[in-house]
Design a protein around this motif. Structure first.
Motif, PDB file in Angstrom:
ATOM      1  N   THR A  47      37.060  35.293  32.297  1.00 22.47           N
ATOM      2  CA  THR A  47      38.164  35.337  31.967  1.00 22.47           C
ATOM      3  C   THR A  47      38.484  33.959  31.144  1.00 22.47           C
ATOM      4  O   THR A  47      38.231  33.074  31.670  1.00 22.47           O
ATOM      5  CB  THR A  47      39.446  35.364  33.216  1.00 22.47           C
ATOM      6  OG1 THR A  47      39.115  36.606  33.918  1.00 22.47           O
ATOM      7  CG2 THR A  47      40.637  35.285  32.509  1.00 22.47           C
ATOM      8  N   SER A  70      47.686  40.885  37.014  1.00 28.58           N
ATOM      9  CA  SER A  70      47.691  39.836  36.057  1.00 28.58           C
ATOM     10  C   SER A  70      46.811  38.511  36.693  1.00 28.58           C
ATOM     11  O   SER A  70      46.849  38.217  37.429  1.00 28.58           O
ATOM     12  CB  SER A  70      49.153  39.412  35.867  1.00 28.58           C
ATOM     13  OG  SER A  70      49.453  38.115  35.297  1.00 28.58           O
ATOM     14  N   GLN A  71      46.355  38.002  35.473  1.00 29.79           N
ATOM     15  CA  GLN A  71      45.546  36.676  35.648  1.00 29.79           C
ATOM     16  C   GLN A  71      46.433  35.534  35.894  1.00 29.79           C
ATOM     17  O   GLN A  71      46.177  34.476  36.681  1.00 29.79           O
ATOM     18  CB  GLN A  71      44.676  36.568  34.381  1.00 29.79           C
ATOM     19  CG  GLN A  71      43.518  37.671  34.198  1.00 29.79           C
ATOM     20  CD  GLN A  71      42.359  37.687  35.294  1.00 29.79           C
ATOM     21  OE1 GLN A  71      41.835  36.636  35.998  1.00 29.79           O
ATOM     22  NE2 GLN A  71      42.020  38.915  35.567  1.00 29.79           N
ATOM     23  N   PHE A  72      47.787  35.718  35.726  1.00 35.50           N
ATOM     24  CA  PHE A  72      48.600  34.678  35.761  1.00 35.50           C
ATOM     25  C   PHE A  72      49.212  34.590  37.301  1.00 35.50           C
ATOM     26  O   PHE A  72      49.369  33.438  37.627  1.00 35.50           O
ATOM     27  CB  PHE A  72      49.651  34.547  34.462  1.00 35.50           C
ATOM     28  CG  PHE A  72      49.049  34.453  33.268  1.00 35.50           C
ATOM     29  CD1 PHE A  72      48.502  33.218  32.666  1.00 35.50           C
ATOM     30  CD2 PHE A  72      48.902  35.738  32.565  1.00 35.50           C
ATOM     31  CE1 PHE A  72      48.009  33.174  31.559  1.00 35.50           C
ATOM     32  CE2 PHE A  72      48.209  35.535  31.219  1.00 35.50           C
ATOM     33  CZ  PHE A  72      47.907  34.251  30.864  1.00 35.50           C
ATOM     34  N   THR A 131      39.795  39.127  29.456  1.00 31.13           N
ATOM     35  CA  THR A 131      39.015  39.282  30.477  1.00 31.13           C
ATOM     36  C   THR A 131      37.756  40.197  30.259  1.00 31.13           C
ATOM     37  O   THR A 131      38.064  41.435  29.863  1.00 31.13           O
ATOM     38  CB  THR A 131      39.602  39.759  31.882  1.00 31.13           C
ATOM     39  OG1 THR A 131      40.451  38.909  32.090  1.00 31.13           O
ATOM     40  CG2 THR A 131      38.677  39.950  32.940  1.00 31.13           C
ATOM     41  N   ASN A 135      48.932  39.668  27.052  1.00 31.96           N
ATOM     42  CA  ASN A 135      49.600  38.795  26.497  1.00 31.96           C
ATOM     43  C   ASN A 135      51.166  39.102  26.777  1.00 31.96           C
ATOM     44  O   ASN A 135      51.475  40.268  26.698  1.00 31.96           O
ATOM     45  CB  ASN A 135      49.552  39.272  24.751  1.00 31.96           C
ATOM     46  CG  ASN A 135      48.143  38.743  24.407  1.00 31.96           C
ATOM     47  OD1 ASN A 135      48.093  37.680  24.047  1.00 31.96           O
ATOM     48  ND2 ASN A 135      47.358  39.824  24.116  1.00 31.96           N
ATOM     49  N   TYR A 182      45.595  32.006  37.946  1.00 32.58           N
ATOM     50  CA  TYR A 182      45.716  30.894  36.855  1.00 32.58           C
ATOM     51  C   TYR A 182      47.017  29.829  36.964  1.00 32.58           C
ATOM     52  O   TYR A 182      46.826  28.594  36.841  1.00 32.58           O
ATOM     53  CB  TYR A 182      45.933  31.484  35.508  1.00 32.58           C
ATOM     54  CG  TYR A 182      44.558  31.729  34.856  1.00 32.58           C
ATOM     55  CD1 TYR A 182      44.157  30.565  33.620  1.00 32.58           C
ATOM     56  CD2 TYR A 182      43.542  32.490  35.112  1.00 32.58           C
ATOM     57  CE1 TYR A 182      42.972  30.614  33.163  1.00 32.58           C
ATOM     58  CE2 TYR A 182      42.201  32.251  34.454  1.00 32.58           C
ATOM     59  CZ  TYR A 182      41.989  31.402  33.550  1.00 32.58           C
ATOM     60  OH  TYR A 182      40.971  31.579  33.097  1.00 32.58           O
ATOM     61  N   GLU A 226      44.313  25.400  28.740  1.00 31.79           N
ATOM     62  CA  GLU A 226      43.141  26.697  28.306  1.00 31.79           C
ATOM     63  C   GLU A 226      42.326  26.315  29.402  1.00 31.79           C
ATOM     64  O   GLU A 226      41.486  25.381  29.653  1.00 31.79           O
ATOM     65  CB  GLU A 226      42.963  26.466  27.012  1.00 31.79           C
ATOM     66  CG  GLU A 226      41.802  27.764  26.507  1.00 31.79           C
ATOM     67  CD  GLU A 226      41.395  27.751  25.234  1.00 31.79           C
ATOM     68  OE1 GLU A 226      40.723  28.858  24.911  1.00 31.79           O
ATOM     69  OE2 GLU A 226      41.924  27.095  24.398  1.00 31.79           O
ATOM     70  N   GLY A 245      41.958  31.994  29.605  1.00 34.93           N
ATOM     71  CA  GLY A 245      43.354  32.308  29.701  1.00 34.93           C
ATOM     72  C   GLY A 245      44.076  30.892  29.310  1.00 34.93           C
ATOM     73  O   GLY A 245      43.220  29.852  29.365  1.00 34.93           O
ATOM     74  N   ALA A 263      45.731  36.074  28.382  1.00 32.53           N
ATOM     75  CA  ALA A 263      44.253  36.177  28.931  1.00 32.53           C
ATOM     76  C   ALA A 263      43.239  37.134  28.332  1.00 32.53           C
ATOM     77  O   ALA A 263      43.842  38.273  28.388  1.00 32.53           O
ATOM     78  CB  ALA A 263      44.467  36.339  30.505  1.00 32.53           C
TER      79      ALA A 263
END
Length: 613
Positions: free
Chosen positions: A333, A107-109, A307, A288, A409, A342, A335, A305
């Protein structure tokens, strides 16, 4: 101190132990079936285990179940089907990389993969590699990496596989796969559905799992077209859609739920010319999620996000004993989410790899990687591995590497708390392994040491607000054992057995305490017996006690537990395999939990039908 002295003694024994050896499991796979060639070519000095489709079907549909009962990875699971995070060789969940057909999908988060949001039924096999891999696979490959693979071939055959399973708590596991090909094109498609009311009884009198229902759907497609013998176009696509109601600890708590839709697409062009192989890849990942703090309300928090990854890999093979690889990657990316302004980030990386076999029995590899971005200062990464075949039965392996994990992120951009000055976590590690095979017996023994610097922790600031900082240093060390044995006896009988064991120390270097939810001991075992068309299988999982408090207060320890599963099946097919069977899970009704106050199911049952044609 006592643990470290024990481990030093163990390494000494490992270096001098006379054993036999085996090639890594990955080495026996045909190249045509591999979607991630780098996993085979650049794992020198490391062990790779492969869970094929038949092993995956003996476990629950979600990835946690398959890995928990067949590998050394420890999982923290907030109840069956709930949030699940791994600890691989004593590291954190964000320090385990998950690769989908060679593309990192953490995950990017939060930098993690929730292993209960991956349906194992959508893949042909799953590979597990312990140890660092950031030079090839980038951020997060510190404790190890998990590889989700879709297979393509040009065999000219058509195969279909239908698996239906129904069990306790109204649990459904349905999987369908089709593979068809000619000499010019190949198609692989897999569709999976998993759902459950998940309302099992707790071991506490009069209590049960409340608000635990879930479902997920998974579609996985692979398509390849061979224009010429030396030019092939491939396309991979996956869509995962799921919803979970998060289990409550107390009935008075507010009911919540979480839904997510993730899609992944990968286009790959493979071209061969002379001694060169060129691979151009373009990937698009869409992540999402929505979290509903009260399912009676339509209000939710969210994250999204997108990518885009461009990769170019050129391999040069001047001889049968020498190989060079150059890899260029650009990751962009975009996100946004609740609490996150953002933001975009662009990361460019270059890597150089070399593999050489100067003698028939000796093989080594070297690798370097460097990333460039405006978001953080990236370290220079390296890897080196060696494999020496002492005899046809016994080999010695060593691998050393520097690896990293980038800030997420959430770490960088969380409104009012994100820290844009964070450095990546870095790791220096070494491992030694001895491997042997003798007739039907395979055995591997690996010892490792890993020091992790600049670990990111969220701590209270001077204003009282929690913010991420590079604060912690951790060292992990231990050893792993993997073994399997198969034997045909008499005319119609065959038996097989496999086992794993891990001893893991993961200490905060500032305090000397073991990290929470990292047990010192974990073991698994499996036994199978077949007579003509009848089959029996048994699984065992043992997890030692684990600390749940950072000061290692034993009063709050998570108790050790042992879980056993038993299955029986009968193949009534003649020309094709048509199998019917049943399984009893947790046959001894063990009361256990891997996270405090998050009980897992007691004894439960399922029946299944598996048609291959």
């Amino acid at each position: 101190m006592k643990n470290r002295q024990f481990y030093i003694l163990f390494l000494g024994l490992l270096c001098g132990l006379p054993l036999w050896a085996q090639n890594d499991t990955i080495n026996v796979l045909d190249e045509v079936f591999l979607t991630d060639i780098k996993l085979r070519d650049f794992s020198t000095g490391q062990h790779v285990s492969v869970l094929n489709d038949s092993v995956l079907k003996k476990n629950g549909a979600l990835l946690t179940s398959a890995l928990n009962f067949n590998t050394n990875i420890y999982f923290k699971e907030n109840g069956l089907g709930m949030v699940s995070s791994p600890s691989f060789r004593g590291t954190t969940a964000s320090q385990t990389a998950v690769l989908w057909n060679g593309i990192n999908i953490n995950s990017q988060f939060n930098g993690q993969t929730d292993f209960n949001t991956i349906n194992a039924g959508g893949f042909d096999n799953i590979s597990v590699r312990g140890g660092g891999g950031s030079v090839v696979y980038g951020s997060g490959a510190i404790g190890g990496s998990i590889h989700l693979n879709t297979q393509l071939d040009f065999s000219g055959k058509t195969k279909q596989d239908l698996f239906l399973q129904y069990g306790s708590f109204n649990t459904l596991d349905a999987r369908y796969k089709i593979k068809t090909s000619t000499k010019k094109w190949s198609l692989s498609a897999a569709l999976a559905r998993n759902s459950s009311d998940n309302d099992y009884e707790w071991p506490l009198k009069g209590k049960k799992n409340v608000n635990g229902s879930f479902y997920n759907n998974n579609l996985n497609i692979g398509l390849a077209y061979r224009f010429t013998k030396r030019n092939t176009l491939k396309f991979y696509s996956e869509v995962f859609e799921g919803e979970r109601h998060f289990s409550l600890i107390r009935p008075s708590e507010t009911k919540t739920k979480y839904s997510n839709v993730n899609s992944r697409n990968l286009l790959e062009w493979v071209s061969e010319f002379g001694n060169f192989i060129s691979v151009a890849r373009l990937a698009y990942l869409d992540e999402n999620y929505r979290y509903y703090p009260n399912i009676a309300s339509n209000n939710y928090t969210f994250g999204a996000a997108k990518t885009t990854i461009g990769k170019y890999d050129i391999k040069y093979t001047p001889s049968n004993t020498l190989q060079f690889n150059a890899l260029l990657t650009n990751t962009y990316t975009d996100g946004t989410g609740s609490g996150i302004t953002e933001n975009t980030r662009n990361i460019f990386s270059s890597a150089f790899l070399m593999k050489h076999r100067p003698f028939k029995k000796l093989q080594y590899e070297l690798g370097l990687r460097k990333e460039v971005t405006n978001n953080y200062e990236s370290p220079l990464l390296f890897s080196a591995g060696l494999n020496y075949d002492v005899t046809n039965l016994y080999s010695f392996k060593i691998n050393a590497s520097r690896n990293f994990r980038i800030p997420t992120y959430n770490d960088l951009y969380w409104t009012g708390a994100g820290n844009p000055n964070l450095n990546p976590e870095t790791s220096n590690q070494v491992e030694l392994g001895k491997h042997f095979n003798y007739k039907n017996l395979n055995f591997s023994l690996t010892g490792y040491y890993n020091q992790i610097d600049d670990m990111i922790r969220w701590l209270p600031s001077e204003t009282g607000a929690w913010r991420p900082i590079n604060e912690e240093k951790v060292e992990t060390y231990g050893f792993e054992v993997l073994t399997n044995w198969q034997k045909n006896i008499l005319k119609n009988h065959s038996i097989g057995a496999s086992a794993t064991y891990a001893y893991t120390v993961s200490e905060d270097m500032n305090t000397g305490y073991q990290l929470i939810y990292v047990p010192f001991h974990k073991a698994t075992a499996a036994f199978t017996y077949t007579f003509k068309k009848l089959s029996l299988d048994y699984q065992l999982l043992y997890t030692g006690e684990a600390f749940t408090r950072s000061d290692n207060n034993a009063r709050y320890n998570m108790d050790a537990y042992t879980v056993s599963n038993l299955g029986i099946g009968y193949d009534f097919g003649k020309k094709h395999s048509y199998k019917i069977g049943a399984r009893v899970l947790n046959i001894f009704d063990e009361a256990y939990q891997s996270v405090e106050n998050r009980w897992m199911p007691g004894r439960n049952f399922n029946i299944y039908l598996n048609l291959n044609f």
